[in-house]
Scaffold this motif. Structure first.
Motif, PDB file in Angstrom:
ATOM      1  N   LEU A  24      -5.862  -5.439  -0.753  1.00 27.25           N
ATOM      2  CA  LEU A  24      -5.572  -5.836   0.620  1.00 27.25           C
ATOM      3  C   LEU A  24      -4.344  -5.117   1.154  1.00 27.25           C
ATOM      4  O   LEU A  24      -4.289  -4.754   2.339  1.00 27.25           O
ATOM      5  N   GLU A  25      -3.342  -4.896   0.304  1.00 25.17           N
ATOM      6  CA  GLU A  25      -2.123  -4.224   0.764  1.00 25.17           C
ATOM      7  C   GLU A  25      -2.434  -2.813   1.258  1.00 25.17           C
ATOM      8  O   GLU A  25      -1.960  -2.402   2.326  1.00 25.17           O
ATOM      9  N   GLY A  26      -3.233  -2.086   0.492  1.00 22.36           N
ATOM     10  CA  GLY A  26      -3.587  -0.744   0.926  1.00 22.36           C
ATOM     11  C   GLY A  26      -4.432  -0.746   2.177  1.00 22.36           C
ATOM     12  O   GLY A  26      -4.281   0.127   3.049  1.00 22.36           O
ATOM     13  N   ALA A  27      -5.333  -1.724   2.297  1.00 19.19           N
ATOM     14  CA  ALA A  27      -6.145  -1.818   3.513  1.00 19.19           C
ATOM     15  C   ALA A  27      -5.275  -2.085   4.731  1.00 19.19           C
ATOM     16  O   ALA A  27      -5.521  -1.553   5.822  1.00 19.19           O
ATOM     17  N   LEU A  28      -4.251  -2.908   4.555  1.00 17.15           N
ATOM     18  CA  LEU A  28      -3.349  -3.181   5.675  1.00 17.15           C
ATOM     19  C   LEU A  28      -2.539  -1.948   6.044  1.00 17.15           C
ATOM     20  O   LEU A  28      -2.267  -1.701   7.230  1.00 17.15           O
ATOM     21  N   PHE A  29      -2.124  -1.175   5.050  1.00 18.94           N
ATOM     22  CA  PHE A  29      -1.425   0.075   5.356  1.00 18.94           C
ATOM     23  C   PHE A  29      -2.349   1.026   6.125  1.00 18.94           C
ATOM     24  O   PHE A  29      -1.918   1.699   7.076  1.00 18.94           O
ATOM     25  N   THR A  30      -3.600   1.107   5.714  1.00 21.82           N
ATOM     26  CA  THR A  30      -4.551   1.961   6.428  1.00 21.82           C
ATOM     27  C   THR A  30      -4.766   1.477   7.853  1.00 21.82           C
ATOM     28  O   THR A  30      -4.802   2.272   8.800  1.00 21.82           O
ATOM     29  N   LEU A  31      -4.897   0.156   8.014  1.00 25.15           N
ATOM     30  CA  LEU A  31      -5.068  -0.396   9.356  1.00 25.15           C
ATOM     31  C   LEU A  31      -3.831  -0.163  10.207  1.00 25.15           C
ATOM     32  O   LEU A  31      -3.932   0.142  11.402  1.00 25.15           O
TER      33      LEU A  31
ATOM     34  N   PRO B   7      -5.145   7.491  -3.023  1.00 24.07           N
ATOM     35  CA  PRO B   7      -6.190   6.775  -2.269  1.00 24.07           C
ATOM     36  C   PRO B   7      -6.076   6.930  -0.761  1.00 24.07           C
ATOM     37  O   PRO B   7      -7.012   6.605  -0.047  1.00 24.07           O
ATOM     38  N   PHE B   8      -4.937   7.389  -0.253  1.00 20.19           N
ATOM     39  CA  PHE B   8      -4.739   7.532   1.180  1.00 20.19           C
ATOM     40  C   PHE B   8      -4.788   9.011   1.557  1.00 20.19           C
ATOM     41  O   PHE B   8      -4.407   9.880   0.779  1.00 20.19           O
ATOM     42  N   THR B   9      -5.240   9.257   2.765  1.00 28.01           N
ATOM     43  CA  THR B   9      -5.273  10.621   3.274  1.00 28.01           C
ATOM     44  C   THR B   9      -4.756  10.638   4.696  1.00 28.01           C
ATOM     45  O   THR B   9      -5.105   9.785   5.520  1.00 28.01           O
ATOM     46  N   ALA B  10      -3.914  11.619   4.956  1.00 25.04           N
ATOM     47  CA  ALA B  10      -3.481  11.931   6.330  1.00 25.04           C
ATOM     48  C   ALA B  10      -2.881  10.746   7.054  1.00 25.04           C
ATOM     49  O   ALA B  10      -3.257  10.422   8.179  1.00 25.04           O
ATOM     50  N   LEU B  11      -1.936  10.056   6.415  1.00 25.35           N
ATOM     51  CA  LEU B  11      -1.237   8.980   7.100  1.00 25.35           C
ATOM     52  C   LEU B  11      -0.142   9.556   7.985  1.00 25.35           C
ATOM     53  O   LEU B  11       0.471  10.569   7.660  1.00 25.35           O
ATOM     54  N   ARG B  12       0.136   8.877   9.060  1.00 25.73           N
ATOM     55  CA  ARG B  12       1.090   9.383  10.033  1.00 25.73           C
ATOM     56  C   ARG B  12       2.521   9.020   9.631  1.00 25.73           C
ATOM     57  O   ARG B  12       2.752   8.157   8.792  1.00 25.73           O
ATOM     58  N   TRP B  13       3.457   9.665  10.306  1.00 28.37           N
ATOM     59  CA  TRP B  13       4.856   9.513   9.900  1.00 28.37           C
ATOM     60  C   TRP B  13       5.361   8.082  10.112  1.00 28.37           C
ATOM     61  O   TRP B  13       6.209   7.607   9.350  1.00 28.37           O
ATOM     62  N   ALA B  14       4.864   7.391  11.128  1.00 29.63           N
ATOM     63  CA  ALA B  14       5.331   6.025  11.367  1.00 29.63           C
ATOM     64  C   ALA B  14       4.944   5.107  10.208  1.00 29.63           C
ATOM     65  O   ALA B  14       5.731   4.237   9.794  1.00 29.63           O
ATOM     66  N   THR B  15       3.756   5.298   9.672  1.00 28.86           N
ATOM     67  CA  THR B  15       3.330   4.484   8.526  1.00 28.86           C
ATOM     68  C   THR B  15       4.157   4.816   7.296  1.00 28.86           C
ATOM     69  O   THR B  15       4.564   3.924   6.541  1.00 28.86           O
ATOM     70  N   ARG B  16       4.422   6.084   7.088  1.00 31.39           N
ATOM     71  CA  ARG B  16       5.219   6.473   5.923  1.00 31.39           C
ATOM     72  C   ARG B  16       6.667   6.008   6.067  1.00 31.39           C
ATOM     73  O   ARG B  16       7.319   5.656   5.084  1.00 31.39           O
ATOM     74  N   ARG B  17       7.161   5.976   7.284  1.00 37.52           N
ATOM     75  CA  ARG B  17       8.517   5.450   7.479  1.00 37.52           C
ATOM     76  C   ARG B  17       8.566   3.962   7.142  1.00 37.52           C
ATOM     77  O   ARG B  17       9.529   3.496   6.507  1.00 37.52           O
ATOM     78  N   PHE B  18       7.543   3.224   7.521  1.00 36.43           N
ATOM     79  CA  PHE B  18       7.513   1.807   7.163  1.00 36.43           C
ATOM     80  C   PHE B  18       7.446   1.626   5.645  1.00 36.43           C
ATOM     81  O   PHE B  18       8.025   0.681   5.101  1.00 36.43           O
TER      82      PHE B  18
END
Length: 1644
Positions: free
Chosen positions: A1036-1043, A1124-1135
């Motif tokens: 669920l944690e990874g799904a929330l990060f993706t969302l 497991p993640f691909t092409a996440l944006r900088w705002a998500t990585r900053r969080f």
């Protein structure tokens, strides 16, 4: 197997029981559950009886029973057939043809519910049989084709879902029949609802995607046609967008007439279908084919038939922009978005060149829409990329800036405005470009100010860039404001010189002024007199001159005049909006004359304006500016001077919301592209708001007259115009009543009530739902404002009486809503009897099944009553639950609006009962809530599903044990991937509440889903669970990060972040630390950025120890690409980096082994989840973030690195005694810091890096001089930049940003110098108990001494420069801390590191930096013996001697320290207090300052008073020890002064007696140093030894036994030492007469 055995044993009885339910006329939810149970029973048990059950269902469908119970039974039989075929599939293929034939016959005479159920049944049959139903695919297609254009919206949705299932096997749908299906979908869009558009667009988009990229087929299918090209598919969509679903002859005839037959519903549906088409093909396809797709999409934007009118053009642009934003913004990662932005730049440049070569009117008209769409999307892409879009700007081959700037000269105004907005987006994403672009545009504006297009375009660009500063914390240089104002003045002055460009120059000048005002009070205050003068010059000096003006002037003169005055009014509005504190009563009085002239101009007859041929839009915009300004001003300020007419609103042609409706909207705050309403609509809204503001200030007689005029006007007009007038009038009344209710003001005399009541009650029976809502709201607020019980009763009785006679649905709906609104605002209609009456009426109306509209509004009204009744409603709770459940079980699914109102009622009832739901007596009610929620979860409508989730969330809030998480959590996970924002929002809000209480249980349930699949989970009622692959892989944690990465809604993003934080807080330190760190690491690594991080240079590698090479080499590349993640944006990585910092902070209050390698290794066999074991990952993540393209991510990475250094700097390495664990990462720390000190690094990044540098050096980790030199070189380069000052390079940011960077550098050097001094004197200072403890240094032996000496040697080379800079910074800080009344004494040009324009912004930077600088300055003065080595220096007042210089420095340090210590606020950090005390200690260690303190007894007494107050208010041991040490130093200074006087007297042989008490032997409080010292010492002694005080004797909890801790002993010892020295300060008389009286007085 056992379960199947039990089922087979009891299967016959179960089938009989369920069959009895089948013929019992079940409602919609019951029949769906019945069908599911029968199918599941036969699938798990013996499937042989299935054929008999199918035959029985067919017999029921064939029956001709027309009784009321016949229809529900037939519908249940149809639902059972669908579920049986879906579950059993080809086992029932023998009876398929008979069943299908039976369904087709039933379809011919079926009503809407029957058609709906048959379509759902066919969908399930196709799903179960698959290719086995191929013989009937054509017949299914024919049946669904008819239903796709059904009058019932629910039937259309079901038909679309049936065709969507059919296309999986029926290839002909996306081959030979593609054109027909597309035309059918276009007709289905016409007059459709939102749910229909979603379903049909999903069908059409999926078919088009299959046509372009056919799915793999195991065998050839019928009707095959070759692969369809992208051009053909886009031609289909283009045809639907232009012609809709009409036939060729009808469409051609409409086009020949000049009319458009395409509704907005069709165009919105085609737009959504295009989005589904691209989304189905995926991101890879879009990235590969974006150029072709963009070209084809722009053909739609430029097509003449799509932009025939201004309204059509706006709608088309919005549709194209929606397609681009939904695909590029949602599907692509940062690298792909960068490539898409490059292609957009190329397309814009090519299109602009084409227009430049051939500039016909048709080309301009078509190209402007293309450029607007491309530039808006380009701006959104760049803004989303942030500073990672830097390569786009620097890449010469792309030419981003050149392409965008070139459009500023486009002939079409809309294209120029879009280019200006795109430049604003670039400036917000990359603040370093703002100043450069501003210079470029201002230069071109000055050079091309004779061109109308250039003036308009470049002025819009300058306006947008200046307004962008609101979103850029680093700002722009303050001189830019002067440049912009000068340019605006020049444009306004020269407007009359050339009539060809007068209008453009006038508008441009006022746009620049309006944008300048958005810079805030700090800038505007300097130019306020000039701005007021410009505003006043546009208007006549008096009303008499206004009347004379009206007698002259032509069309063009008045057009320019109106434009100028509208611009001036907009500037005034911005002044009130952005600089409210500058608008004093005097300023308002100076604006009254222009305002009065503006209002007087509005009284001119509109017919006269038409005779002057003044553009209607220009006059409307002028009127709009007047209204907006009047709303913002307090009415009492212009009462009697300005009375705007409200009866001048005319029906004018409307356009869609767009930027070109109001160019001044470029000044609006926010990062969303402004879409201003058309002037007529905006004027109506402003008039409504102004009416509510002004009406209370009108005399009573005029109030009545105005309302009566409204009544007369409404009665005179008819038809649609009457409805429009009623809407405006009711909105104005609602605005008035809302404002009056907020201030509890009266409405007026009783004569006002009848016309107001007549207006509102008459609108209650309107056919417009919007007008009925307005009327109900206004009627309730009218009763609230009047606040008369008699009037309240009369209005409620009026509604009751009308309900008795009303027969049409609209009247009953409006009156029912009015009852709920009355109860909402009046609070119960004053008595429980009225509540019972109201509830009874609403109960009756809500059961009127013949009118779903009446049911909807009466249930909504009932929910309002329940919400506001509270405890009074509990007597009606049980019948209300019964009503809601009965309606939920009986209302057909074709009316989702009724289900939504039922959901509101269920939610309100749950809230009303609240904690009462917990007891055993509420078991039935809890079951009702659970059952109702389950029924709503099975609804096909997303809003009803979201309401079901909210009800379950509310129930969980009041009684958590009674909510089954095993059924709720899987359903929530299913809806996480929903395409509906409302449903995703409800799911995330519910998850946020669940994880606050039961985070571990929620995580375990989700992990169970991922590990074991759905077959082991309990069956959730009516919910078809689907587990997303993301949840299977990362939980669920990874799904929330993706969302989180996909969402753009700010509220939903905030909820997701809070959910993740709650989950992390509850589990990070309880066994899942490694999981969370790995998750954050995977998120941080999921970037498509092709650039590798900054690495350590070759020189660092050669200088580094060989043993560290292997450790540092790990950080030279991005992490493994198999995450497991691909092409996440900088705002998500900053969080993710912020989460890492939260984890570290949480570990600080947990097990000490998190920060102790020895303890962690001792318990290693038991647990491996200790933070110290993951130190390598922490440094790696900080390194990756600190070297990223994104500035925001770099700041987060540096902050994480700072936290890691502070927490792990003193953790020893067990394998290498004498070393710390962080020592192995020093090369990587240097590599992470180096990019922050580059020439193009922003000031905030450099400032944070300086903080990390000082923390790294102060930590004591580095002992080798070569390693110290690496970081020292970075600080040295920043010091050179500070020395160069303001003339060093091109200034890109505001002077306050330079102040921040300069002070950060000086603070870092100060902290380094403090550590160097402390390290070099460690052995000597360790013998002094009163010395404050130095920074912890774990390295022992000669390494510390050599490291400290080497560091001091490095600092000594720059100490002369640093000391001057430190003193200048302290002088600035001293000036900035002066009270406001001394503000005129501040230097007119500013200080050493701040300017006069940035005083307020700079105060915060000085407040965070002064303390270490003060301490370092005192240490430097200590090292020099307080002797100025600069000889004499000149100043404004003349030459100063070294004695004067030293005195100034002493007073500077003393003044800052005493001023701070006098009243340290609770929010001040303890470090600042410690720094002040250390600085005073260092200062008093020098003989010269000590002599000055000893000579000035008044100063000594004042200082002791400050220290006494600090001793009382601060309990920290280090602070109290430091205070006593300072007391000792002050007493020593007094002793030295007394000895010096005595020695001088002995030489003169006079032998007078010196010391206190030589006259009377007494000590005068407030003037005696000994008394002040006694007071401070006894404060310590009495607090630690209360037995010493007569008042406190016997109050010790330990009785007569004195128990002191080690720290208490040190404090008492220090106090006693000072007491022993006090007699030496007294005269012989004072010594002979002990201070017993004084001591007794102090103790008592």
């Amino acid at each position: 197997m056992y379960i199947q055995y039990i089922i087979k044993q009891n299967q016959r009885h179960l089938v009989e029981q369920l069959s009895a339910v089948l013929i019992g006329s079940p409602g919609p939810p019951t029949r769906w559950l019945l069908a599911h149970c029968l199918a599941l029973l036969l699938r798990l048990g013996d499937p042989l009886p299935a054929s008999l059950l199918v035959e029985r269902c067919n017999d029921i469908i064939r029956s001709k029973d027309d009784s009321p119970s016949g229809l529900p039974t037939r519908l249940a039989a149809v639902a059972c057939l669908g579920s049986l075929y879906q579950q059993l599939g080809r086992m029932l293929i023998a009876s398929f043809k008979d069943t299908f034939s039976n369904l087709m016959k039933a379809m011919k005479n079926a009503e809407s519910q029957g058609r709906y159920e048959i379509m759902l049944c066919l969908e399930k049959i196709l799903c179960g049989l698959g290719v086995g139903a191929i013989s009937c695919h054509r017949d299914v297609y024919k049946a669904a084709r008819t239903c796709l254009t059904d009058r019932s919206m629910a039937v259309r949705c079901a038909a679309a879902k049936c065709l969507l299932e059919l296309q999986r096997e029926a290839v002909f749908l996306w081959t030979s029949e593609l054109d027909n299906v597309a035309s059918l979908c276009f007709r289905a869009f016409e007059g459709s609802s939102s749910s229909v558009r979603v379903s049909v667009s999903e069908l059409l988009g999926t078919l088009l995607a299959a046509a372009v990229e056919p799915p793999p087929q195991p065998a050839p299918r019928q009707g095959g046609r070759g692969r369809t090209s992208l051009e053909e598919v886009m031609d289909l969509l283009l045809g639907g967008f232009l012609r809709g679903g009409a036939g060729f002859l009808r469409a051609s005839g409409d086009m020949l007439k000049g009319t458009s037959s395409v509704s907005k519903d069709i165009r919105m549906g085609v737009t959504q279908a295009c989005v589904v088409f691209v989304s189905s093909l995926g991101a890879s396809w879009l990235e590969s084919n974006f150029s072709s797709f963009l070209s084809l999409l722009m053909e739609l934007a430029s097509h003449g038939k799509a932009t025939q009118t201004a309204s059509d053009a706006v709608v088309t642009r919005h549709c194209v922009s929606f397609i681009l934003r939904s695909t590029l913004g949602s599907l692509l990662g940062e690298k792909a978005q960068t490539n898409a932005a490059k292609q957009l730049c190329v397309y814009v440049a090519a299109h602009k060149r084409t227009i430049g070569e051939c500039c016909s009117c048709a080309d301009v008209s078509s190209s402007q829409h293309v450029l607007v769409c491309c530039l808006m999307e380009l701006g959104a892409l760049v803004q989303g990329l942030g500073s990672t879009a830097g390569p786009l700007v620097t890449d010469a081959s792309t030419g981003l800036l050149d392409s965008v700037v070139s459009v500023l000269l486009h002939p079409a105004y809309s294209a120029r405005l879009a280019a200006a907005w795109c430049l604003r987006c670039i400036a917000m994403a990359m603040p370093s470009q703002c100043s450069l672009l501003l210079d470029r545009c201002t230069e071109r504006l000055v050079a091309l100010k004779s061109s109308p297009e250039a003036v308009s375009g470049y002025a819009a660009a300058v306006t947008a860039l200046v307004a962008a500063v609101q979103q850029c914390p680093l700002g722009i240089p303050s001189t830019k404001g002067k440049v912009v104002l000068g340019l605006a003045e020049d444009l306004l002055r020269s407007a009359a010189q050339n009539s060809r460009i007068s209008l453009q120059r006038t508008q441009a000048g006022w746009m620049l002024i309006s944008s300048l005002i958005t810079l805030g009070p700090a800038v505007v205050e300097l130019h306020l007199p000039r701005l007021l003068l410009l505003c006043r010059c546009v208007f006549p000096a008096s009303l008499r001159e206004q009347d004379m003006e009206l007698r002259r002037g032509d069309y063009f003169t008045w057009q320019v005049t109106l434009e100028g005055r509208a611009g001036a009014l907009c500037a005034m509005k911005n002044l009130l909006l952005h600089c409210r504190n500058l608008v004093t009563d005097d300023i308002i009085s100076r604006l009254l004359t222009p305002l009065a002239c503006s209002v007087a101009l509005l009284t001119k007859s509109v017919c006269d304006w038409f005779s002057l041929k003044v553009k209607v839009d220009g006059f409307i915009l002028y009127r709009l500016r007047v209204y907006e300004l009047l709303v913002m001003l307090p009415p009492h300020s212009y009462h009697g001077n300005a009375r705007p007419p409200f009866h001048r609103l005319l029906p004018l042609p409307l356009r869609g919301a767009s930027l070109d409706n109001d160019p001044f909207s470029l000044c609006n705050p926010g990062d969303e592209a402004p879409a201003s309403l058309p002037p007529p609509i905006a004027l109506t809204a402003a008039a409504v708001q102004l009416f509510g503001t002004l009406f209370p200030h009108i005399i009573s007689a005029q109030k009545v007259k105005i309302l009566e005029q409204f009544v007369e006007t409404v009665n005179q007009v008819k038809g649609q115009r009457q409805q429009t007038v009623q809407t405006h009038v009711c909105a104005a009344l609602c605005s008035l009543l809302k404002l009056q209710a907020g201030v509890r003001g009266p409405l007026g005399p009783e004569d006002v009530r009848p016309p107001a009541l007549s207006l509102l009650s008459g609108a209650l029976e309107s056919s417009s739902p919007l007008l009925r809502c307005l009327a109900a709201e206004g009627l309730a607020r009218l009763v609230q404002v009047v606040n008369d019980p008699g009037f309240t009763v009369s209005v409620s009785l009026l509604c009751f009486d009308r309900l008795k006679t009303a027969r049409d649905a609209a009247s009953r709906s409006g009156l029912a809503l009015a009852l709920g609104a009355l109860y909402r605002y009046v609070g119960g209609i004053s008595s429980p009897q009225h509540l019972s009456t109201c509830v009874g009426v609403l109960f009756t109306l809500s059961q009127d099944s013949t009118s779903p509209e009446v049911q909807t509004w009466s249930l909504h009204s009932l929910s309002l009553v329940v919400d506001l009744s509270g405890g009074l409603y509990r007597v009606h709770a049980e019948p209300s639950f019964t009503l809601v459940l009965r309606l939920l079980l009986s209302t057909p699914p074709t009316h989702p609006e009724v289900h939504l109102s039922l959901g509101r009622c269920l939610h309100a009832l749950t809230t009303c009962l609240g904690p009462d739901l917990q007891g055993d007596s509420a078991a039935v009610i809890r079951s009702s809530v659970l059952l109702g929620s389950a029924v709503m979860q099975g609804s096909p409508d997303c809003l009803v599903q979201s309401r079901a989730v909210s009800c379950l969330q509310q129930l969980h809030m009041f009684c958590p044990p009674h909510v089954d998480l095993s059924g709720l959590v899987p359903a929530l996970c299913t809806h996480l991937s929903s395409s509906y924002l409302s449903l995703r929002g409800a799911v995330v809000a519910c998850l946020r509440q669940l994880v606050q209480r039961e985070a571990l249980e929620v995580s375990q349930l989700v992990n169970l889903i991922g590990r074991m699949g759905l077959h082991l989970l309990p069956v959730c009622l009516f919910v078809c669970l689907f587990v997303d692959v993301t949840i299977k892989e990362v939980g669920l944690e990874g799904a929330l990060f993706t969302l989180l990465d996909q969402e753009s809604d700010p509220g939903l993003r905030r909820d997701i972040q809070e959910t993740l934080v709650h989950m992390m807080t509850s589990s990070a330190t309880t066994g899942k630390l490694g999981h969370w760190l790995k998750l954050c690491k995977d998120v941080l690594s999921a970037s498509t950025d092709c650039r590798t991080p900054m690495e350590a240079s070759q020189e660092d590698e050669e200088e580094a120890d060989p043993g560290r090479d292997d450790d540092s080499s790990v950080f030279r590349a991005r992490s493994d690409g198999g995450g497991p993640f691909t092409a996440l944006r900088w705002a998500t990585r900053r969080f993710a980096m912020e989460c890492v910092c939260r984890i570290i902070a949480q570990c600080e209050s947990a097990d000490p082994a998190h920060f102790d390698m020895t303890l962690a290794q001792d318990v290693l066999p038991l647990s491996t989840d200790f933070l110290v074991l993951h130190l390598g990952d922490l440094v790696r993540m900080a390194f990756m973030a600190a070297t990223d393209h994104s500035d925001q991510l770099r700041l987060a990475g540096l902050q994480t690195l700072l936290v890691v250094i502070r927490r792990f700097s003193d953790v020893p390495e067990p394998e290498f005694p004498g070393h710390v664990i962080l020592e192995q990462y020093q090369a990587n720390v240097g590599a992470a810091l180096r990019p922050a000190f580059s020439a193009d690094a922003p000031p905030d990044v450099t400032s944070k890096a300086c903080q990390v540098c000082s923390a790294w050096i102060a930590s004591g980790v580095v002992s080798d001089i070569r390693d110290l030199r690496r970081v020292h070189q970075l600080l040295a380069s920043s010091l050179v930049k500070v020395q160069s000052g303001r003339d060093g390079s091109v200034q890109l940011y505001n002077e306050a940003a330079a102040t921040m960077e300069t002070l950060s550098v000086l603070k870092a050097w100060a902290e380094v110098y403090i550590v160097a001094i402390q390290s070099s004197r460690q052995k000597q200072s360790s013998d002094r108990p009163s010395e404050l403890s130095a920074s912890p240094v774990t390295n022992n032996g000669s390494g510390v001494e050599s490291g400290g000496a080497g560091l001091l040697k490095l600092v000594q080379s720059d100490l002369s420069t640093l000391s001057c800079l430190w003193l200048s910074a302290l002088q600035d800080y001293a000036l900035l801390t002066l009270p406001p009344e001394y503000a005129p004494q501040l230097p007119a040009a500013g200080g050493s590191f701040y300017t006069a324009e940035t005083v307020n912004q700079s105060r915060g930077h000085y407040a965070s930096s002064w303390a270490p600088i003060l301490h370092a300055t005192a240490l430097w003065l200590h090292s020099t013996g307080q002797r100025s080595r600069q000889g004499r220096r000149s100043s404004v007042g003349g030459a100063k001697s070294p004695e004067d210089i030293n005195t100034e420095r002493l007073h500077l340090i003393l003044g800052i320290s005493v001023e701070f210590l006098c009243s340290p606020r609770s929010g001040d950090q303890m470090e600042n207090i410690t720094s002040c005390l250390r600085a005073l200690q260092a200062l008093l260690d020098v003989p010269w300052p000590r002599a000055r303190i000893g000579h000035d007894q008044a100063l000594s007494v004042e200082l002791l008073g400050v220290l006494h107050r600090l001793m009382v208010t601060r309990e920290a041991e280090s602070v109290q020890l430091a205070v006593l040490d300072l007391l000792r130093q002050i007493v020593t200074a007094a002793q030295e002064h007394v000895r010096e006087k005595r020695h001088s007297a002995e030489e003169k042989e006079t032998l007078p007696e010196f010391g206190e008490g030589r006259d009377t032997g007494g000590l005068i409080p407030g003037r005696s140093l000994v008394f002040a010292a006694l007071e401070l010492c006894l404060c310590v002694l009495v607090r630690k030894l209360p037995q010493l005080s007569p008042k406190l004797a016997g109050t010790s909890p330990g009785g007569s036994v004195w128990t002191l801790s080690d720290s208490d002993c040190r404090l008492v010892s220090s106090a006693l030492c000072v007491l022993s020295e006090l007699p030496s300060v007294c005269s012989p008389e004072g010594q002979n007469r002990p201070h017993i009286d004084d001591v007794s007085m102090l103790m008592c």
